[in-house]
Write an enzyme that holds these catalytic residues in place. Structure first.
Site, short mmCIF file in Angstrom:
data_model
loop_
_atom_site.label_atom_id
_atom_site.label_comp_id
_atom_site.label_asym_id
_atom_site.label_seq_id
_atom_site.Cartn_x
_atom_site.Cartn_y
_atom_site.Cartn_z
N GLU A 43 0.82 -1.22 0.00
CA GLU A 43 0.00 0.00 0.00
C GLU A 43 0.85 1.27 0.00
O GLU A 43 0.52 2.25 -0.67
CB GLU A 43 -0.88 -0.03 1.25
N ASP A 44 1.95 1.25 0.76
CA ASP A 44 2.68 2.50 1.02
C ASP A 44 4.08 2.59 0.40
O ASP A 44 4.78 3.58 0.61
CB ASP A 44 2.82 2.71 2.54
#
Length: 410
Positions: free
Chosen positions: A97-98
């Site tokens: 996600e990051d």
């Protein structure tokens, strides 16, 4: 093993070579070492270094290196003695996600199992949702779909949320309230439904503290004021019961336990009582060898003190829907009501860790059938809810009103 543990710290990027990261890694290592083999510990170290490098330039709002969060999430799961794949996925749960890490890279380094778990926890990308609720609902539905196949996804999500709640103080007030509300409406009931009371209690108290700070502070202050008097009653109760059970030749473990603040608040609301009218802020918990001993101890408790009518529950004969089992009785002891809970060691482990306790039993040859029985409601929630392409907010409402509520209206 200390040399191996510290060898991973030497592989960290410069930004992560700080004392807080070292301390968090040592804590996780000490917990995992009690149930993982040396080759598994080596793989856990590889995941830690991978996460630290992937998140190297990222910081939490409070200013800590981001990897502190993933270490803390894994540490919460290590308390439950979950398997290596779960701990690895916890360390890596935000890399898709990051960070620029691709699913292929993750799968090549740690295998398909870990990729499935990380993928299940990963939030949906920036899709064009009409509302925050729609986005939240779609994320939850996605998690439920993966959860029906592998329950470990939700265990990682609960540990992730618990650490986020513990560090909520660094965020803006409006964000604190939004996250605390979601935690109280979705994640605490989810922990309850899975029987993980240890996480449920913490999530409820932390949410309560941010949503109703004045009420929380007042209950906390009054509880602390009443504690010395209550602790004395509990101390006498434990001594009396211990000596009587020793005479009867019944081996046991007895301890006092304080009710958490949110459950005190709920009881006040439910029974329309003020804080001064509540007595059973503390309870005695008796752990024994087997079920027949539970009932023998119950008889002894009732012969020592007068039971209060209508204050007895047999959750051994009729377990709660989340498989919680225990005998609960409230007696008049030393001039005040005192709650006594009686259960076996296994029931206690299931009460604290719920569905997560399955992994410990599985490693000792437990059956998968009981796990399947406990997860029926997850599948029913998906079948009963709107399918793909339907309104995600409808699914959220169904989740709150049917699946995660503790009361059923007929």
């Amino acid at each position: 093993m200390a040399h191996l543990r510290d060898s991973f710290l030497e592989q960290l990027p410069e930004q992560c070579r700080v004392e807080s990261v070292r301390a968090a890694w040592r804590e996780l290592w000490a917990k995992a070492l009690t149930f993982l083999s040396s080759s598994q510990m080596h793989r856990l170290g590889k995941a830690f270094v991978f996460a630290a490098r992937a998140h190297a330039d990222q910081k939490r709002v409070a200013g800590d290196p981001y990897v502190i969060h993933t270490l803390s999430t894994a540490s919460i799961l290590a308390d439950m003695q979950l398997d290596l794949a779960t701990l690895t996925a916890a360390l890596l749960h935000d890399v898709l996600e990051d960070t620029p890490t691709s699913p292929e890279e993750l799968s090549a380094a740690f295998g398909e199992d870990v990729l499935t778990l990380v993928g299940g926890v990963t939030k949906l990308g920036k899709l064009p949702f009409m509302s925050v609720e729609g986005y939240q609902a779609e994320n939850l539905r996605k998690m439920f779909i993966v959860m029906a196949r592998d329950i470990r996804v939700v265990l990682i999500k609960l540990a992730d949320r618990l650490h986020n709640m513990r560090t909520l103080g660094a965020l803006r007030r409006d964000k604190q309230e939004r996250i605390a509300k979601e935690t109280l409406e979705i994640f605490a009931p989810l922990a309850h439904r899975l029987g993980i009371y240890q996480i449920k209690r913490d999530l409820e108290d932390l949410s309560f503290r941010y949503l109703q700070p004045e009420v929380y502070s007042e209950i906390r202050r009054k509880t602390k004021k009443k504690l010395p008097q209550m602790e004395e009653i509990i101390r006498k109760g434990i001594e009396t019961l211990e000596s009587r059970l020793a005479k009867e030749g019944i081996p046991c473990k007895i301890k006092g336990r304080a009710k958490h603040y949110y459950s005190i608040y709920e009881k006040m609301q439910r029974k329309k009582l003020s804080m001064d009218e509540l007595y059973d802020i503390l309870a005695i918990r008796v752990l024994v060898e087997d079920v027949s001993t539970c009932y023998a101890v119950l008889g002894i408790v009732h012969s020592l003190w007068v039971p209060i009518p209508g204050q007895f529950d047999d959750y051994i004969a009729t377990p709660k829907s989340n498989m919680y089992q225990s005998l609960h009785t409230t007696v008049m002891a030393f001039g005040a009501p005192m709650e006594v809970q009686i259960r076996t060691q296994e029931m206690n482990r299931l009460a604290e860790y719920g569905i997560a306790a399955h992994w410990l039993y599985k490693s000792k040859g437990g059956s998968a059938d009981s796990l399947d029985a406990r997860l029926m409601w997850v599948r029913q929630a998906l079948e009963g809810g709107p399918g793909e392409g339907h309104d995600p907010e409808e699914f959220l409402e169904l989740l709150k009103s049917d699946v995660l509520t503790s009361e059923v209206y007929v």
